[in-house]
Write an enzyme that holds these catalytic residues in place. Structure first.
Site, PDB file in Angstrom:
ATOM      1  N   ASP A  10       0.857  -1.175   0.000  1.00  0.00           N
ATOM      2  CA  ASP A  10       0.000   0.000   0.000  1.00  0.00           C
ATOM      3  C   ASP A  10       0.905   1.242   0.000  1.00  0.00           C
ATOM      4  O   ASP A  10       2.130   1.128   0.139  1.00  0.00           O
ATOM      5  CB  ASP A  10      -0.889  -0.032   1.251  1.00  0.00           C
ATOM      6  CG  ASP A  10      -1.636   1.265   1.472  1.00  0.00           C
ATOM      7  OD1 ASP A  10      -2.317   1.718   0.546  1.00  0.00           O
ATOM      8  OD2 ASP A  10      -1.517   1.839   2.566  1.00  0.00           O
ATOM      9  N   LYS A  51     -11.513   6.785  -2.144  1.00  0.00           N
ATOM     10  CA  LYS A  51     -11.895   7.916  -1.295  1.00  0.00           C
ATOM     11  C   LYS A  51     -13.377   8.277  -1.377  1.00  0.00           C
ATOM     12  O   LYS A  51     -13.975   8.665  -0.370  1.00  0.00           O
ATOM     13  CB  LYS A  51     -11.015   9.128  -1.625  1.00  0.00           C
ATOM     14  CG  LYS A  51      -9.519   8.878  -1.431  1.00  0.00           C
ATOM     15  CD  LYS A  51      -9.202   8.166  -0.117  1.00  0.00           C
ATOM     16  CE  LYS A  51      -7.733   7.833   0.015  1.00  0.00           C
ATOM     17  NZ  LYS A  51      -7.466   6.874   1.095  1.00  0.00           N
TER      18      LYS A  51
END
Length: 257
Positions: A10, A51
């Site tokens: 990540d 998001k």
């Protein structure tokens, strides 16, 4: 796990941005702009998602939804999510240059992994537009994976969907998913790895799950550090993590030792 050939990292909270502070700051500011004061737990709970999905998830949280209804007289829906996201993206893009440095140990460990034949992939909850800021700065500071994929490459299906991992596997030419280790700093990262059928591991120190800046973490006593680390490790294990590493150096020792 000793037959691993690829490590898929990540970004924020794992390889850059100690504590995953940039998204937190932006999420906080955008909800406050609408008169809603989210708690740190509410902000960090969905961390690791695409998001816009993160915002959708927050708007569905009972307390936030109740506050919104009291203030605006109706439940927040997709229109409100898109409005919030527009402000969020603008705020995040403006601060990302300040939150793109590699975390301690990342450059050294990744270089050692490469020297020993490992391929380095990556997935992220950021969009391509956000990564166009983060990736060049990280590379300038010494960290650049072989490939990276955002949810923009998977029809906006981010974590916990496994598709970004599959894009990595395809690009890196890997035949067997059990040669792959996904490493992240959120529960969403762990679920992404498990859903892809690869090994899945969490990084504790500097993670979004821990939620501390480097200065805040270093100010803790050794006993406090251990307590906080164990709490985060337990959350990763409860989510199905195959392995938990306190630091990326611990990961390096495990794979190269």
């Amino acid at each position: 796990m000793k037959k691993i050939k690829v490590v898929i990292f990540d970004w924020a909270g794992t390889t850059v941005d100690f504590g995953c502070m940039a998204p937190v700051q932006a999420f906080m500011e955008v909800f406050k702009a609408y008169g809603i004061e989210p708690t740190m737990e509410e902000v960090r709970g969905p961390m690791g998602m695409l998001k816009i999905d993160h915002i959708r998830t927050m708007l569905k949280m009972d307390r936030i939804k109740t506050c919104w209804m009291e203030k605006y007289g109706k439940e927040p829906g997709e229109e409100e999510a898109q409005q919030l996201y527009g402000i969020f993206e603008e705020k995040l893009l403006s601060i990302l240059p300040n939150f793109s440095d590699p975390k301690p140990g990342v450059v050294d460990v990744v270089n050692r992994l490469r020297r020993n034949g490992f391929k380095i992939g990556s997935t992220t909850g950021y969009t391509d537009k956000m990564m166009d800021i983060v990736a060049p700065i990280a590379e300038e500071k010494g960290y650049a994976p072989d490939v990276w994929f955002s949810p923009d490459s998977t029809n906006q299906k981010g974590r916990p969907y496994p598709y970004m991992i599959f894009r990595n596997i395809e690009a890196l030419g890997i035949k067997k998913v059990r040669r792959v280790l996904k490493v992240g700093d959120t529960v969403s990262d762990i679920k992404e790895g498990k859903n892809a059928g690869v090994w899945s591991a969490g990084i504790v120190v500097g993670s979004s799950e821990m939620g501390l800046t480097l200065e805040e973490y270093e100010a803790l006593s050794e006993e406090e550090k251990e307590t906080r680390c164990r709490e985060v490790a337990d959350r990763f294990l409860d989510a199905g993590a195959d392995k938990v590493f306190y630091t990326i150096e611990d990961l390096g020792e495990f794979l190269l030792g």
